[in-house]
Design a protein around this motif. Sequence first.
Motif, mmCIF file in Angstrom:
data_model
loop_
_atom_site.group_PDB
_atom_site.id
_atom_site.type_symbol
_atom_site.label_atom_id
_atom_site.label_comp_id
_atom_site.label_asym_id
_atom_site.label_seq_id
_atom_site.Cartn_x
_atom_site.Cartn_y
_atom_site.Cartn_z
ATOM 1 N N HIS A 31 27.397 -22.420 3.237
ATOM 2 C CA HIS A 31 26.840 -20.549 3.071
ATOM 3 C C HIS A 31 27.590 -20.358 1.890
ATOM 4 O O HIS A 31 28.502 -21.169 1.502
ATOM 5 C CB HIS A 31 27.329 -20.021 4.276
ATOM 6 N N TYR A 33 29.373 -18.201 1.547
ATOM 7 C CA TYR A 33 30.783 -17.896 1.626
ATOM 8 C C TYR A 33 31.726 -19.023 1.352
ATOM 9 O O TYR A 33 33.756 -19.216 1.367
ATOM 10 C CB TYR A 33 30.553 -17.200 3.302
ATOM 11 N N ASP A 47 21.552 -18.425 2.677
ATOM 12 C CA ASP A 47 22.092 -17.361 3.811
ATOM 13 C C ASP A 47 21.571 -17.988 5.502
ATOM 14 O O ASP A 47 21.226 -19.927 5.003
ATOM 15 C CB ASP A 47 21.551 -16.036 4.039
ATOM 16 N N SER A 48 22.178 -17.473 6.642
ATOM 17 C CA SER A 48 21.932 -18.108 7.253
ATOM 18 C C SER A 48 20.375 -18.365 7.950
ATOM 19 O O SER A 48 20.220 -19.770 8.434
ATOM 20 C CB SER A 48 22.333 -16.756 8.521
ATOM 21 N N TYR A 119 22.482 -11.435 16.986
ATOM 22 C CA TYR A 119 23.231 -11.695 16.164
ATOM 23 C C TYR A 119 22.886 -13.177 15.553
ATOM 24 O O TYR A 119 23.365 -12.755 16.664
ATOM 25 C CB TYR A 119 23.679 -10.616 15.263
ATOM 26 N N ASN A 121 24.718 -14.382 14.841
ATOM 27 C CA ASN A 121 26.483 -14.628 15.202
ATOM 28 C C ASN A 121 27.029 -14.874 16.447
ATOM 29 O O ASN A 121 27.531 -13.963 16.449
ATOM 30 C CB ASN A 121 27.488 -13.960 13.782
ATOM 31 N N SER A 136 20.695 -11.539 9.058
ATOM 32 C CA SER A 136 20.439 -10.286 8.363
ATOM 33 C C SER A 136 19.362 -10.200 7.617
ATOM 34 O O SER A 136 18.886 -9.361 7.243
ATOM 35 C CB SER A 136 21.978 -9.994 7.800
ATOM 36 N N HIS A 205 26.295 -5.899 2.167
ATOM 37 C CA HIS A 205 25.948 -6.634 3.386
ATOM 38 C C HIS A 205 25.606 -5.609 4.616
ATOM 39 O O HIS A 205 26.932 -4.563 5.200
ATOM 40 C CB HIS A 205 26.825 -7.866 4.209
ATOM 41 N N GLU A 207 27.103 -6.058 7.368
ATOM 42 C CA GLU A 207 27.605 -5.812 8.187
ATOM 43 C C GLU A 207 29.059 -4.967 8.054
ATOM 44 O O GLU A 207 30.224 -4.958 8.826
ATOM 45 C CB GLU A 207 28.547 -7.375 8.439
ATOM 46 N N SER A 221 21.352 -9.402 3.419
ATOM 47 C CA SER A 221 21.779 -9.753 3.416
ATOM 48 C C SER A 221 22.280 -10.510 2.422
ATOM 49 O O SER A 221 21.995 -10.828 1.127
ATOM 50 C CB SER A 221 20.742 -11.731 4.342
ATOM 51 N N THR A 222 23.343 -11.984 2.873
ATOM 52 C CA THR A 222 24.123 -12.384 0.564
ATOM 53 C C THR A 222 23.105 -13.142 0.242
ATOM 54 O O THR A 222 23.385 -12.866 -1.107
ATOM 55 C CB THR A 222 24.476 -13.001 1.606
HETATM 56 P P1 13P Z 1 24.245 -13.878 6.068
HETATM 57 O O1 13P Z 1 24.294 -15.143 4.983
HETATM 58 O O2 13P Z 1 22.613 -14.085 6.919
HETATM 59 O O3 13P Z 1 23.569 -12.788 4.987
HETATM 60 O O4 13P Z 1 24.834 -14.240 6.756
HETATM 61 C C1 13P Z 1 26.388 -13.460 6.625
HETATM 62 C C2 13P Z 1 27.201 -14.151 7.865
HETATM 63 O O5 13P Z 1 27.329 -13.471 8.285
HETATM 64 C C3 13P Z 1 28.158 -14.744 7.780
HETATM 65 O O6 13P Z 1 28.634 -15.254 8.475
#
Ligand code: 13P
Length: 329
Positions: A31, A33, A47-48, A119, A121, A136, A205, A207, A221-222
Motif C-alpha cells: 500500500h 502508506y 490503493d485498497s 468500508y 477497512n 475510497s 483523503h 477519511e 483515494s490514495t
Molecule cells: P485507499 O488506499 O483505498 O485510498 O485507502 C486508504 C486507507 O485507508 C488505507 O488504510
Amino acid sequence: MTVQAANLAGLDLRAEIDRLRKERNAVILAHYYQRPEIQDLADYIGDSLELSRKAAATDAEVIAFCGVRFMAETAKILAPEKTVILPDMDAGCSLEDSCPPDRFKAFREAHPDHIALTYINCSTEVKALSDVIVTSSSAETILSKIPPEQKIIFGPDRHLGGYLNRKFGRDMLLWPGVCIVHEAFSETELLKLKAQHPDAPIAAHPECPPHIVDHADYVGSTSGILAYAKETPAQTLIVATEPHIIHQMQLAMPNKTFIGAPGADGNCNCNICPYMALNTLEKLYLALRDLTPRVEIEENLRLAAKKSLDAMLDLASGTVGMGDLGARS
Ligand code: 13P
Ligand code: SF4
C-alpha cells in the motif's frame, strides 16, 4: 539489539527478499502508506481497490501483503488457494477496532429495512455481515448505483460516510468510527501552511474530518490523490493523507514539491499510520523465509465475506448495477 535483529545483522535484506520472492513464487503487494524501502521493492503498489484486484488476479503462489491486516484478509478471501503472509499480524486499523462484529450485527438488526454499505477497512466478520463493500476509490461509483429511496447504513468510517452523504445528498446512518491518522490533521495548522503557500492546492483523503475536507481542492483515494498530483499544473501540493504516499509522488514528479498536511504540532510526522509502520524489511524477509505470519480464514466465514467483496468488484467495474446483483443471488 533483539536476538532476531542480531541474527539478521550482515544480511543484504533486499537481495535476500529478491531471492526468496523468486524461490517462493511470491508477489509483494504494498500500500502507498508503507515505508519507502518497502514500496521500492514491491511488485505492485496501489490503493485498497487496486491491491484487491491484484490479489484476485495473481498467478503467484504466495502473496506477501505489505499493508494492514484487513487488506491481507481481503487478499485471502479473494484468493483462498494462495498463501497470504503479512509481515506483522499486529498491523490492525483503528476503523476495524471501532467496529466489533457483535455490535455491528446489533446495529444491522435494529435497521432491517437498510442495506449495509461498508468500508473495506473492517474485519472479515463485518464484511460477512455486509451487503456491499466499498473502498475510497469505488465508493462514489457504487453509491451512485444505489436507488435514492434505498435506506443505507454505512460503517465504520463516519467521515467517509459523511462526505458521501454531503456529496450525494443521502442520509446514510453512520457508524461512529474514525481513522486516528486522518483525524489528527489540524485545521489551524493547515490554514497557516496554506497562507505560506497560497498557490498550492490541498488534496485530501475522504477519511479526513469535514474541517479538513472543506478546505481541499481535491478529495479522493490514495491513487486518486496521486493522479491529481500528476494532473495539476501547480508546482507545490499540500497532501492531507498519510505522508508515506509522498515517496511515490517525489519519484514520479521530482520537480514538484509535496508538503504533508500538519498535525497540531505543526509537522506531518504525527500522521504516520502506526499500524502500517509495523511492517519492516526485516519482518518481510522473515515472513518470506518462514511463510508466517499467515492469514487463515474459516471457509464459511470467507464465503460470506466474499459475497460483499464480489458485489464491490462487480459494481466498481462499471458494467453491473444493483439490479444485476439481486438477480445473481
Ligand atoms: P485507499 O488506499 O483505498 O485510498 O485507502 C486508504 C486507507 O485507508 C488505507 O488504510
Ligand atoms: Fe486504518 Fe487509518 Fe491506518 Fe488506514 S491510515 S490503516 S484507516 S488507521
